[in-house]
Scaffold this motif. Structure first.
Motif, PDB file in Angstrom:
ATOM      1  N   GLY A  35       0.894  -0.901   0.240  1.00  0.00           N
ATOM      2  CA  GLY A  35       0.028  -0.013  -0.190  1.00  0.00           C
ATOM      3  C   GLY A  35       0.750   1.309   0.101  1.00  0.00           C
ATOM      4  N   ALA A  36       0.790   2.162  -1.138  1.00  0.00           N
ATOM      5  CA  ALA A  36       1.278   3.281  -1.022  1.00  0.00           C
ATOM      6  C   ALA A  36       0.345   4.619  -0.944  1.00  0.00           C
ATOM      7  CB  ALA A  36       2.203   3.402  -2.466  1.00  0.00           C
ATOM      8  N   GLY A  37      -0.387   4.347   0.133  1.00  0.00           N
ATOM      9  CA  GLY A  37      -1.172   5.671   0.516  1.00  0.00           C
ATOM     10  C   GLY A  37      -0.306   6.630   1.435  1.00  0.00           C
ATOM     11  N   CYS A  65      10.650   6.825   6.280  1.00  0.00           N
ATOM     12  CA  CYS A  65      11.460   6.669   7.516  1.00  0.00           C
ATOM     13  C   CYS A  65      12.416   5.636   7.609  1.00  0.00           C
ATOM     14  CB  CYS A  65      10.427   6.634   8.847  1.00  0.00           C
ATOM     15  SG  CYS A  65       9.553   8.080   9.121  1.00  0.00           S
ATOM     16  N   LEU A  66      11.929   4.723   7.052  1.00  0.00           N
ATOM     17  CA  LEU A  66      13.005   3.367   7.111  1.00  0.00           C
ATOM     18  C   LEU A  66      13.934   3.578   6.008  1.00  0.00           C
ATOM     19  CD1 LEU A  66      10.238   0.389   7.627  1.00  0.00           C
ATOM     20  CD2 LEU A  66      11.901   1.377   9.439  1.00  0.00           C
ATOM     21  N   ALA A  67      13.701   4.210   4.822  1.00  0.00           N
ATOM     22  CA  ALA A  67      14.474   4.274   3.944  1.00  0.00           C
ATOM     23  C   ALA A  67      15.691   5.256   4.061  1.00  0.00           C
ATOM     24  CB  ALA A  67      13.960   5.096   2.467  1.00  0.00           C
ATOM     25  N   ARG A  68      15.476   6.163   4.927  1.00  0.00           N
ATOM     26  CA  ARG A  68      16.451   7.203   5.368  1.00  0.00           C
ATOM     27  C   ARG A  68      17.200   6.428   6.509  1.00  0.00           C
ATOM     28  NH1 ARG A  68      13.387  13.149   6.560  1.00  0.00           N
ATOM     29  NH2 ARG A  68      13.031  13.499   4.494  1.00  0.00           N
ATOM     30  N   TRP A  69      16.635   5.418   7.085  1.00  0.00           N
ATOM     31  CA  TRP A  69      17.701   4.806   8.009  1.00  0.00           C
ATOM     32  C   TRP A  69      18.480   3.523   7.334  1.00  0.00           C
ATOM     33  CZ3 TRP A  69      13.738   4.712  12.576  1.00  0.00           C
ATOM     34  CH2 TRP A  69      13.555   5.997  13.246  1.00  0.00           C
ATOM     35  N   GLY A  70      18.223   3.554   6.102  1.00  0.00           N
ATOM     36  CA  GLY A  70      19.089   2.340   5.350  1.00  0.00           C
ATOM     37  C   GLY A  70      18.589   0.907   5.314  1.00  0.00           C
ATOM     38  N   TYR A  71      17.303   1.089   5.636  1.00  0.00           N
ATOM     39  CA  TYR A  71      16.669  -0.396   5.767  1.00  0.00           C
ATOM     40  C   TYR A  71      16.377  -0.827   4.251  1.00  0.00           C
ATOM     41  CZ  TYR A  71      16.271  -0.230  10.746  1.00  0.00           C
ATOM     42  OH  TYR A  71      16.246  -0.435  12.124  1.00  0.00           O
ATOM     43  N   LYS A  72      16.345  -2.163   4.102  1.00  0.00           N
ATOM     44  CA  LYS A  72      15.864  -2.994   2.707  1.00  0.00           C
ATOM     45  C   LYS A  72      14.598  -2.919   2.636  1.00  0.00           C
ATOM     46  CE  LYS A  72      17.501  -6.504  -0.559  1.00  0.00           C
ATOM     47  NZ  LYS A  72      18.224  -7.800  -0.612  1.00  0.00           N
ATOM     48  N   ILE A  73      14.132  -2.106   1.650  1.00  0.00           N
ATOM     49  CA  ILE A  73      12.384  -2.209   1.663  1.00  0.00           C
ATOM     50  C   ILE A  73      12.137  -2.698   0.127  1.00  0.00           C
ATOM     51  CG2 ILE A  73      10.517  -0.709   1.765  1.00  0.00           C
ATOM     52  CD1 ILE A  73      12.297   1.262   3.192  1.00  0.00           C
ATOM     53  N   LYS A  74      10.943  -3.647   0.407  1.00  0.00           N
ATOM     54  CA  LYS A  74       9.922  -3.930  -0.862  1.00  0.00           C
ATOM     55  C   LYS A  74       8.825  -3.343  -0.604  1.00  0.00           C
ATOM     56  CE  LYS A  74       9.319  -6.861  -4.297  1.00  0.00           C
ATOM     57  NZ  LYS A  74      10.181  -6.997  -5.398  1.00  0.00           N
ATOM     58  N   HIS A  75       8.353  -2.276  -1.431  1.00  0.00           N
ATOM     59  CA  HIS A  75       7.216  -1.680  -1.310  1.00  0.00           C
ATOM     60  C   HIS A  75       6.509  -1.760  -2.681  1.00  0.00           C
ATOM     61  CE1 HIS A  75       5.431   2.474   0.328  1.00  0.00           C
ATOM     62  NE2 HIS A  75       4.256   1.521  -0.127  1.00  0.00           N
ATOM     63  N   ILE A  76       4.972  -2.195  -2.347  1.00  0.00           N
ATOM     64  CA  ILE A  76       4.176  -2.360  -3.622  1.00  0.00           C
ATOM     65  C   ILE A  76       2.885  -1.747  -3.475  1.00  0.00           C
ATOM     66  CG2 ILE A  76       5.227  -4.615  -3.896  1.00  0.00           C
ATOM     67  CD1 ILE A  76       2.685  -5.763  -2.987  1.00  0.00           C
ATOM     68  N   ASP A  77       2.282  -1.490  -4.503  1.00  0.00           N
ATOM     69  CA  ASP A  77       0.846  -1.050  -4.542  1.00  0.00           C
ATOM     70  C   ASP A  77       0.071  -1.327  -5.808  1.00  0.00           C
ATOM     71  OD1 ASP A  77      -0.638   1.516  -3.141  1.00  0.00           O
ATOM     72  OD2 ASP A  77      -0.916   1.754  -5.208  1.00  0.00           O
ATOM     73  N   GLY A 116      -5.596  -0.132   2.974  1.00  0.00           N
ATOM     74  CA  GLY A 116      -6.920   0.165   2.953  1.00  0.00           C
ATOM     75  C   GLY A 116      -7.904  -0.736   3.824  1.00  0.00           C
ATOM     76  N   ALA A 117      -9.166   0.003   3.692  1.00  0.00           N
ATOM     77  CA  ALA A 117     -10.256  -0.816   4.464  1.00  0.00           C
ATOM     78  C   ALA A 117     -10.425  -1.954   3.945  1.00  0.00           C
ATOM     79  CB  ALA A 117     -11.594   0.475   4.540  1.00  0.00           C
ATOM     80  N   ARG A 118     -10.191  -2.538   2.844  1.00  0.00           N
ATOM     81  CA  ARG A 118     -10.658  -3.690   2.365  1.00  0.00           C
ATOM     82  C   ARG A 118      -9.416  -4.616   2.555  1.00  0.00           C
ATOM     83  NH1 ARG A 118     -13.503  -0.302  -0.899  1.00  0.00           N
ATOM     84  NH2 ARG A 118     -15.886  -0.465  -0.978  1.00  0.00           N
ATOM     85  N   SER A 119      -8.459  -4.528   3.402  1.00  0.00           N
ATOM     86  CA  SER A 119      -7.314  -5.026   3.776  1.00  0.00           C
ATOM     87  C   SER A 119      -7.268  -6.536   3.680  1.00  0.00           C
ATOM     88  CB  SER A 119      -6.527  -4.629   4.802  1.00  0.00           C
ATOM     89  OG  SER A 119      -5.476  -5.325   5.301  1.00  0.00           O
ATOM     90  N   SER A 120      -6.598  -7.007   2.481  1.00  0.00           N
ATOM     91  CA  SER A 120      -6.457  -8.697   2.369  1.00  0.00           C
ATOM     92  C   SER A 120      -5.558  -8.973   3.580  1.00  0.00           C
ATOM     93  CB  SER A 120      -5.847  -8.843   0.941  1.00  0.00           C
ATOM     94  OG  SER A 120      -4.629  -8.468   0.884  1.00  0.00           O
ATOM     95  N   ILE A 121      -4.617  -8.404   4.044  1.00  0.00           N
ATOM     96  CA  ILE A 121      -3.595  -8.776   4.942  1.00  0.00           C
ATOM     97  C   ILE A 121      -4.604  -8.941   6.322  1.00  0.00           C
ATOM     98  CG2 ILE A 121      -1.660  -8.427   6.459  1.00  0.00           C
ATOM     99  CD1 ILE A 121      -0.459  -7.016   4.105  1.00  0.00           C
TER     100      ILE A 121
END
Length: 341
Positions: A21-23, A32-44, A187-192
């Motif tokens: 989710g990229a809201g 926040c995490l990118a600025r601290w150098g974490y490895k991120i997988k981000h999808i939307d 979002g409100a219909r979160s599959s997770i």
């Protein structure tokens, strides 16, 4: 390939976190995490950022946080509307139309905030401010992809216990990754949330169907540039000033207290406009143009839990929803989660 040797194709990519989710809430966490150098997988699951509509407000404390991140100037460059006061309108004692019954500070003095106003700006502009900052830290939003399934087991992999299966929305491509954490901000219909079997409980027994419309209007209503809550014998409206001389109107279409209540009730653009005209009497309103329009049901709800195992988390509308009668603002609740991770 030599016996016992693992090929590059067999290696499952691993990340510190997968963000779905990229809201606003997902982007805040990712930034926040990118600025601290974490490895991120981000999808939307959308092919591009929000083009128009959706949530439109930044509360004073959230603006404080955005300032501390060095992004306030980028937000203010879009010349958002600023709301210092909320006006309340109710049926007139004379029985003719509506009358203002009071005002209240948008940011009361007991709130410790640097900026005593609510910032109103199209969500797409806000998203792009975060996306540009993410690009500086080599994080790209993978679109349009969605999450198919996941499982969390520290026995299988103590370091990267969350296995996540991702899929392109057209179903023609998929990939499996491992992560230390998984965040659902889709979002409100979160599959997770559904896969975690976490219920969403509605605290307010009354549900509503609302029409929401962004546009430029001609009106003699005196508080059109203020945030207003309006109640009349014909229904309710919330007025939200916007950037570029626009205004957003939330117009109540139906309520579960109605005899003919239907949560799937809808209305055309012109029907919602006619409803707004009736509610605003004796004032008049006409639309020069409509930029965005939608109808949706909503109630006051909150999830039972935000996580089950401190590995998979929910945020934003995935774990709470609220009525249009309460401030509908973009959700930036992820900094505490950032610190926990």
């Amino acid at each position: 390939m030599a016996p016992g040797r693992i090929s590059q194709e067999d290696v499952v990519p691993s990340y510190d976190i997968v963000i779905v989710g990229a809201g606003p809430v997902g982007l805040m966490l990712s930034t926040c995490l990118a600025r601290w150098g974490y490895k991120i997988k981000h999808i939307d699951n959308r092919p591009e950022p929000t083009r128009t509509g959706r949530a439109d407000g930044i509360q004073p404390r959230s603006l404080d946080l955005i300032r501390n991140m060095g992004l306030k100037a980028d937000i203010m460059a879009h010349k958002p509307a600023r709301v210092y006061e909320v006006a309340f309108w109710d049926p007139s004692p004379s029985g003719q139309g509506i009358a203002r019954t009071g005002t209240w500070a948008s940011c009361p003095s007991f709130i410790d905030a640097r900026y005593p106003f609510t910032t109103l700006l199209h969500q797409g502009h806000i998203e792009r401010v975060f996306i540009r900052d993410l690009e500086k830290h080599d994080v790209e939003i993978q679109r349009p992809w969605t999450i198919k399934r996941f499982q969390s087991s520290e026995e299988d992999d103590p370091e990267y216990p969350v296995e996540v299966e991702l899929e392109h929305v057209d179903g023609k491509a998929s990939e499996t990754v491992r992560a230390k954490y998984l965040f659902g901000g889709e979002g409100a219909r979160s599959s997770i949330r559904r896969q975690l079997n976490i219920g969403l409980h509605h605290r307010d027994p009354i549900q509503h169907v609302w029409g929401v419309m962004d546009g430029v209007v001609n009106t003699d209503f005196p508080d059109i540039k203020m945030k207003c809550t309006i109640h009349s014998e014909h229904g309710s409206i919330m007025v939200i000033p916007r950037e570029d001389s626009m205004v957003r109107l939330y117009i109540q279409i139906a309520s579960s207290t109605d005899a003919d209540w239907n949560p799937k009730k809808t209305a055309t653009e012109s029907q919602v406009q006619e409803s707004a005209k009736r509610i605003l009497q004796p004032y008049s309103i006409e639309w020069e143009r409509v930029e965005w329009y939608s109808v949706y049901p909503i109630g006051q709800g909150i999830s039972e839990r935000y996580t089950l195992d401190q590995r998979v988390f929910l945020g934003g509308d995935a774990c709470h929803t609220h009525s249009v009668r309460h401030p509908r603002c973009s959700d930036y609740q992820s900094p505490p989660l950032t610190l926990e991770i």
